[in-house]
Scaffold this active site. Structure first.
Site, PDB file in Angstrom:
ATOM      1  CD  GLU A   1      14.671  20.242 -10.314  1.00  0.00           C
ATOM      2  OE1 GLU A   1      14.549  21.379 -10.803  1.00  0.00           O
ATOM      3  OE2 GLU A   1      15.289  19.330 -10.896  1.00  0.00           O
TER       4      GLU A   1
ATOM      5  CG  HIS B   1      17.811  24.544 -10.965  1.00  0.00           C
ATOM      6  ND1 HIS B   1      18.794  25.069 -11.769  1.00  0.00           N
ATOM      7  CD2 HIS B   1      17.755  23.221 -11.259  1.00  0.00           C
ATOM      8  CE1 HIS B   1      19.312  24.109 -12.513  1.00  0.00           C
ATOM      9  NE2 HIS B   1      18.703  22.972 -12.216  1.00  0.00           N
TER      10      HIS B   1
ATOM     11  CB  CYS C   1      21.628  19.800 -14.450  1.00  0.00           C
ATOM     12  SG  CYS C   1      20.660  21.317 -14.418  1.00  0.00           S
TER      13      CYS C   1
END
Length: 193
Positions: A143, A146, A100
């Site tokens: 993603e 996140h 990441c």
């Protein structure tokens, strides 16, 4: 286009759900262009808006599928569907390792569903969807995680969770306000070498 600093693990913007995008798509074009540029210069395969400190439900990606074909795109207000996520310890052979940009230079085996589909708006405001398996599915889950306020290290189990916590603490990544800037700071993943 501007390369923006990437927020590191300890910042609250990474640990809280992002806000749904309600403004006109035309007002997002500079942000999206900056996200693509930042991801490219960082040698990343995906970047969520909160990784550059912007709490909006947007991510960009440039990621290979299982055949090595690259897929590039943007999702605004994405919705994720997945196959079953394994509850067993991920493989220790490198096949499940994940990294990441907000946990710079580190990687840990992470259990992910083998199939994922994302639906949302693209950068032109048109509804679209994409599905993938393997690495592309991993990218989509990472993603969207996140955007939900979940860093991949939050999903680790067993010894990998313990090792990630120690690594984050040892690097001082428990404090807010830490960043690194691709193309300016040394590449923590060694792409400069």
């Amino acid at each position: 286009m501007t390369v923006r600093p990437i927020v590191i693990h300890g910042d609250p913007v990474l640990h809280n759900p992002t806000r749904e995008v309600t403004e006109p798509i035309s007002e997002l074009q500079e942000l999206i262009a900056d996200m693509y540029e930042t991801m490219e210069v960082a040698n990343g395969v995906g970047l969520a808006a909160n990784q550059i400190g912007v709490s909006k439900r947007i991510f960009v990606f440039n990621c290979p599928d299982d055949e090595g074909t690259m897929h590039r795109g943007c999702f605004i207000n994405p919705v994720l569907e997945t196959s079953e996520i394994p509850e067993t310890m991920p493989a220790d052979d490198g096949s499940d390792e994940e990294g990441c940009l907000s946990v710079p230079g580190e990687g840990f085996p992470t259990g992910r569903a083998d199939w994922a589909k994302v639906t949302g708006l693209n950068e032109d405001g048109e509804e679209w969807s994409m599905e993938g398996t393997g690495f592309l599915a991993r990218c989509f889950q990472h993603e969207v995680g996140h955007l939900d306020g979940v860093v991949y290290t939050d999903t680790l189990i067993g010894r990998w969770k313990r090792l990630a916590k120690k690594t984050i603490k040892a690097n001082g990544w428990t404090e807010p306000g830490l960043t690194w800037t691709p193309g300016v700071d040394e590449d923590p993943f060694g792409h400069d070498v």
